[in-house]
Design an enzyme around this catalytic site. Structure first.
Site, short mmCIF file in Angstrom:
data_model
loop_
_atom_site.label_atom_id
_atom_site.label_comp_id
_atom_site.label_asym_id
_atom_site.label_seq_id
_atom_site.Cartn_x
_atom_site.Cartn_y
_atom_site.Cartn_z
N HIS A 205 -6.38 -7.22 -0.46
CA HIS A 205 -6.47 -5.77 -0.68
C HIS A 205 -5.69 -5.39 -1.95
O HIS A 205 -4.63 -5.96 -2.23
CB HIS A 205 -5.89 -5.01 0.52
CG HIS A 205 -6.62 -5.29 1.81
ND1 HIS A 205 -6.26 -6.33 2.64
CD2 HIS A 205 -7.68 -4.69 2.38
CE1 HIS A 205 -7.08 -6.34 3.70
NE2 HIS A 205 -7.95 -5.35 3.56
N ASP B 256 -4.66 -12.90 3.38
CA ASP B 256 -5.97 -12.47 3.85
C ASP B 256 -7.09 -12.72 2.84
O ASP B 256 -8.23 -12.30 3.07
CB ASP B 256 -5.95 -11.01 4.33
CG ASP B 256 -5.30 -10.08 3.33
OD1 ASP B 256 -5.02 -10.52 2.21
OD2 ASP B 256 -5.09 -8.90 3.67
N HIS C 203 0.82 -1.22 0.00
CA HIS C 203 0.00 0.00 0.00
C HIS C 203 0.86 1.28 0.00
O HIS C 203 0.31 2.37 -0.12
CB HIS C 203 -0.91 0.04 1.23
CG HIS C 203 -1.98 -1.01 1.24
ND1 HIS C 203 -2.83 -1.22 0.17
CD2 HIS C 203 -2.34 -1.92 2.19
CE1 HIS C 203 -3.67 -2.21 0.47
NE2 HIS C 203 -3.38 -2.66 1.67
N ASP D 231 -2.86 -10.61 -2.39
CA ASP D 231 -3.44 -10.16 -1.13
C ASP D 231 -4.89 -9.75 -1.41
O ASP D 231 -5.22 -9.33 -2.51
CB ASP D 231 -2.64 -8.95 -0.62
CG ASP D 231 -3.01 -8.51 0.78
OD1 ASP D 231 -2.25 -8.84 1.71
OD2 ASP D 231 -4.04 -7.84 0.93
ZN ZN Z 1 -4.35 -7.30 2.80
#
Ligand code: ZN
Length: 358
Positions: free
Chosen positions: A170, A257, A131, A168
């Protein structure tokens, strides 16, 4: 040749949310659990993997992606542990040293593969990085590990084509920000529908910018997507695009995740799902795996499954096949997934020419 080289930042425990009163799922127990699990697994050091020590990265390494101003900002935040450098990001007095050590492990994992010492590698590092953009931190991430490694491999090892694959849950928005105009680094991120999950970026329409249109790929998986949907996406997009791009190395942003037990997300990958993706990937390309997110109790199990896939060992028995079946029978999920996949192919077709019917 050692099948898999493992690196990990031994000082990671000094980056601890509890040190500044900010309880966070991104804490030292994650790597501790993984290392304990591996120590008790039937994967053997020297046969399946070898653990390598790593030197900290230099500021010069970090500067290949991040700005001087941003690095100074992080250093100033570390001096004041009450400060937060970004949304859902914490720092402690030793965080800067931990970050340099983590990036050093990432670079070493890249070197092990680039120099042919290991076929694949896995950097078990924290905090995660995908991120973090050139001048911004968010979502537990401060330095963009995969971006720094890609730039290092280009500058020091002369690599011309590098692929980064994020699995991931995200979106890999920081990595996108680093490479959105760079056609030498292909970025593919497969993540949960961005209208339903942080960072609310990485939509199907986001395909990079000139001169790299089509070289950033964002696939949004509808909530409840699981092994079948991920399998289809891998076969129809990831493998085809990677084959055409022909990367010299693949950096895998490996978040755990998207696992069905993760409480922060709504995806249904099982250990079989992770195994199949990584087994297929590793049978064609050399992989540098970087630990990203994943905050549940099965991180050790999943890491061992990734190692099995990288080494070509058979998977351990998956006892949650019903999740697989449930996902494949979930009509709305599959319909939404098919619609998203069609839209993605339509957006990418002008740049890749892979899906047009003859
Ligand atoms: Zn994540």
């Amino acid at each position: 040749m050692i099948p898999v080289g493992i690196t990990f930042n031994e000082n990671h425990y000094l980056h601890d949310s509890f040190l500044n009163g900010f309880p966070s799922p991104e804490n030292p127990s994650r790597i501790r659990n993984i290392l304990e699990y591996l120590a008790n697994s039937d994967l053997v050091t020297g046969i399946h993997y070898h653990i390598y020590a790593s030197e900290p990265a230099s500021v010069r390494d970090i500067l290949r992606v991040h700005t001087v101003k941003y690095i100074k900002f992080i250093k100033s935040c570390v001096k004041d542990p009450r400060s937060s450098p970004g949304k859902d990001v914490y720092v402690c007095p030793s965080s800067y040293e931990v970050l340099l050590q983590a990036v050093g492990c990432v670079l070493n994992a890249g070197i092990l593969v680039a120099t042919g010492k290991c076929k694949h590698s896995f950097a078990l590092i924290r905090p995660p990085g995908h991120h973090a953009g050139p001048d911004a931190s968010s979502g537990f991430c401060l330095f963009n590990n995969s971006g720094i490694l890609a730039r290092y491999l280009q500058e020091v090892h002369g690599f011309e084509r590098i692929a980064i694959l994020n699995i991931d849950a995200h979106a890999s928005d920081g990595t996108y920000a680093v490479f959105e105009t760079d056609p030498s680094v292909l970025c593919i991120s497969v993540h949960q529908d961005q209208s339903t999950l942080y960072p609310y970026k990485g939509f199907i329409r986001d395909i990079g910018a000139r001169p790299a249109l089509g070289y950033c790929i964002n696939m949004e998986m509808p909530p409840e997507s699981g092994n079948p949907e991920y399998g289809i996406f891998y076969d129809e997009v990831v493998e085809k695009v990677l084959t055409k791009f022909d990367p010299q190395i693949v950096i895998l942003e490996c978040g755990f995740d998207a696992y069905y037990k993760e409480s922060l997300t709504k995806l249904n990958l099982t250990i079989d799902g992770y195994y199949r993706i990584i087994f297929k990937l590793a049978s064609k390309w050399n992989i540098v795996t970087l630990l990203e997110g994943g905050y549940h109790e099965d991180l050790g199990l999943l890491t061992s499954v990734v190692l099995r896939a990288l080494t070509g060992e058979s998977n351990i028995k998956d006892e949650v096949d019903q999740i697989d079946l449930l996902a494949s029978r979930h009509a709305k999920t599959r319909k939404d997934f098919n619609n998203s996949l069609s839209l993605l192919k339509m957006r990418l077709e002008p740049y890749w020419g892979l899906w047009t019917r003859t």
